[in-house]
Write a protein that holds these residues in place. Structure first.
Motif, mmCIF file in Angstrom:
data_model
loop_
_atom_site.group_PDB
_atom_site.id
_atom_site.type_symbol
_atom_site.label_atom_id
_atom_site.label_comp_id
_atom_site.label_asym_id
_atom_site.label_seq_id
_atom_site.Cartn_x
_atom_site.Cartn_y
_atom_site.Cartn_z
ATOM 1 N N PRO A 26 59.596 65.606 21.221
ATOM 2 C CA PRO A 26 61.205 64.987 20.543
ATOM 3 C C PRO A 26 62.201 65.589 21.061
ATOM 4 C CG PRO A 26 59.162 65.045 19.390
ATOM 5 C CD PRO A 26 58.920 65.683 19.783
ATOM 6 N N GLN A 32 55.530 58.961 26.223
ATOM 7 C CA GLN A 32 54.940 57.613 25.173
ATOM 8 C C GLN A 32 54.635 58.294 23.358
ATOM 9 O OE1 GLN A 32 55.536 55.170 24.413
ATOM 10 N NE2 GLN A 32 53.361 53.965 23.232
ATOM 11 N N LEU A 33 53.839 59.829 24.182
ATOM 12 C CA LEU A 33 53.760 60.405 22.826
ATOM 13 C C LEU A 33 54.808 60.923 22.510
ATOM 14 C CD1 LEU A 33 50.573 62.065 23.082
ATOM 15 C CD2 LEU A 33 50.990 60.169 22.494
ATOM 16 N N ALA A 52 58.014 59.870 22.875
ATOM 17 C CA ALA A 52 59.478 59.436 22.388
ATOM 18 C C ALA A 52 58.684 58.535 21.266
ATOM 19 C CB ALA A 52 59.374 58.336 23.364
ATOM 20 N N ASN A 53 57.650 58.839 20.583
ATOM 21 C CA ASN A 53 57.745 58.482 19.201
ATOM 22 C C ASN A 53 57.319 59.583 18.447
ATOM 23 O OD1 ASN A 53 56.749 54.833 18.876
ATOM 24 N ND2 ASN A 53 55.778 55.951 21.713
ATOM 25 N N GLY A 54 57.937 60.725 18.306
ATOM 26 C CA GLY A 54 57.971 61.547 17.696
ATOM 27 C C GLY A 54 57.331 62.588 17.430
ATOM 28 N N GLN A 96 47.028 59.214 15.545
ATOM 29 C CA GLN A 96 47.992 58.067 15.924
ATOM 30 C C GLN A 96 48.547 58.167 17.903
ATOM 31 O OE1 GLN A 96 51.663 60.995 13.770
ATOM 32 N NE2 GLN A 96 52.713 59.032 14.741
ATOM 33 N N LEU A 108 49.002 55.415 20.040
ATOM 34 C CA LEU A 108 49.922 54.712 21.158
ATOM 35 C C LEU A 108 49.655 55.183 22.872
ATOM 36 C CD1 LEU A 108 52.473 57.676 19.363
ATOM 37 C CD2 LEU A 108 52.845 55.282 19.555
ATOM 38 N N TRP A 116 55.449 52.629 30.786
ATOM 39 C CA TRP A 116 56.513 53.594 31.461
ATOM 40 C C TRP A 116 56.730 54.305 32.415
ATOM 41 C CZ3 TRP A 116 60.432 56.934 29.081
ATOM 42 C CH2 TRP A 116 59.937 56.588 26.918
ATOM 43 N N ARG A 155 60.321 52.755 29.185
ATOM 44 C CA ARG A 155 59.562 51.465 28.856
ATOM 45 C C ARG A 155 60.094 50.470 29.726
ATOM 46 N NH1 ARG A 155 60.296 53.566 24.016
ATOM 47 N NH2 ARG A 155 58.760 54.766 22.859
ATOM 48 N N GLN A 165 67.238 55.383 26.207
ATOM 49 C CA GLN A 165 65.992 54.641 25.964
ATOM 50 C C GLN A 165 64.877 55.685 26.752
ATOM 51 O OE1 GLN A 165 64.539 54.586 23.101
ATOM 52 N NE2 GLN A 165 66.869 54.168 22.692
#
Length: 350
Positions: free
Chosen positions: A167, A278-279, A281-283, A295, A299, A306, A331, A342
């Motif tokens: 991230p 994806q991972l 971008a979601n921290g 988790q 995701l 994407w 996305r 983003q």
């Protein structure tokens, strides 16, 4: 070197897929899933002869009046990165490898020290290119999900080359959609900090390479795309047939090939374009064992959202090294909403 150009239309793609011997239903399914794209060949250029706002790689960006050259802030994990570079500097001095002796171990060690300092402060991003959306939109292969006005500009921390799977790396690039009128653009001067780390052998400042007449193609889905459902990948015969057909188009790190592409499916050099985007971008840092957590699995169910915005590969005119390619991923919902902040920039190499 690729022997086969990407098909210009869906009919040609279908015809060549039929020649693989794949079942008719699978051929029809793959042909329907293929996405249009615009290839962007380049040529050597003179900065002063390139019109303001024109599509190009390298050179100097055309920015709206009053907009400064994009800087990245300090990396959120700057301490960790600085320790890494300082350790590399120490290791070079303690155990100088043969490849470093030709130029001088101290030179390479000092470069690592400079990077250790740079990751902890604001630093200008290298300019990769700008893409005139109004011009690209005239091509039949332009996907209407993208804006049809203004320019898309890509900046990247080429010196540090941040890993895409954390991230924290997201500060290392900027993708900007600028709808300003061309008359309001100013060709920005290159920051001194970029010039200071560039030389005749290696540079963060690329020669200008204007895009020549773009042309449309139909791009097939890679079998590692998260939307893949044409046939089970465990089917060796069908996989082998499709893989050989797909690989014949080549990869964007090759010479004598149109490597730069707007929209469509990418020609990836590794797996994980969508999943890692994806991972991260979601921290989640997906450089370790996160993949099997609940988790991460949750995701990854929507990783197929994407998609490729721009693929930038090897280029002899802009002097992009032929050891990999850069993929701007977003996305689809963010593309529709014009949230280009983003985007994630992924570097891959064989």
């Amino acid at each position: 070197m690729a022997d086969t150009p990407l098909p210009p239309d869906r009919e040609t793609l279908t015809h060549t897929l039929q020649a693989t011997g794949l079942p008719a239903a699978i051929v029809a399914h793959l042909a329907a899933q293929a996405r249009p794209a615009v290839l962007m060949p380049t040529t050597a250029g003179d900065e002063d002869a390139i019109p303001a706002g024109a599509s190009k790689l390298g050179g100097r960006p055309d920015l709206p009046q009053g907009m400064a050259w994009p800087l990245r802030p300090p990396y959120p994990d700057a301490d960790r990165r600085a320790q890494y570079y300082n350790r590399k500097a120490d290791d070079l001095l303690a155990n100088p490898p043969s490849w470093a002796r030709t130029k001088g171990v101290e030179w390479f060690s000092n470069e690592h020290r400079a990077k250790a300092q740079a990751v902890a402060k604001d630093f200008p991003l290298a300019f990769f290119g700008q893409f005139n959306l109004a011009e690209l939109a005239q091509a039949p292969g332009f996907d209407p999900v993208f804006p049809t006005e203004g320019r898309l500009l890509v900046f990247y921390d080429y010196w540090i080359e941040p890993e895409e799977f954390t991230p924290e790396a997201a500060v290392g690039w900027r993708v900007i959609w600028d709808p300003s009128p061309v008359a309001e653009l100013v060709r920005a001067p290159v920051p001194q900090a970029l010039l200071a780390i560039s030389n005749d052998e290696w540079s963060c400042v690329f020669p200008p390479a204007p895009v020549t007449t773009q042309h449309s193609v139909i791009t097939p889905m890679p079998f590692n795309d998260k939307g893949w459902d044409a046939f089970p990948l465990e089917d060796n015969a069908e996989f082998t047939a499709y893989d050989a057909w797909f690989c014949a188009f080549g990869t964007p790190d090759e010479k004598n090939r149109d490597n730069h592409q707007f929209g469509g499916f990418p020609q990836p050099l590794q797996n994980g374009l969508q999943a890692r985007s994806q991972l991260a971008a979601n921290g989640l840092n997906c450089g370790g064992n996160i993949w099997h957590t609940a988790q991460a699995k949750a995701l990854l169910e929507s990783a197929a959202q994407w998609r490729l915005v721009v693929q930038i590969g090897a280029d002899p005119h802009a002097r992009f090294a032929d050891v990999g390619a850069y993929y701007v991923m977003m996305r689809e919902a963010d593309i529709v909403a014009r949230r280009f902040d983003q985007a994630r920039v992924v570097y891959q190499c064989d």
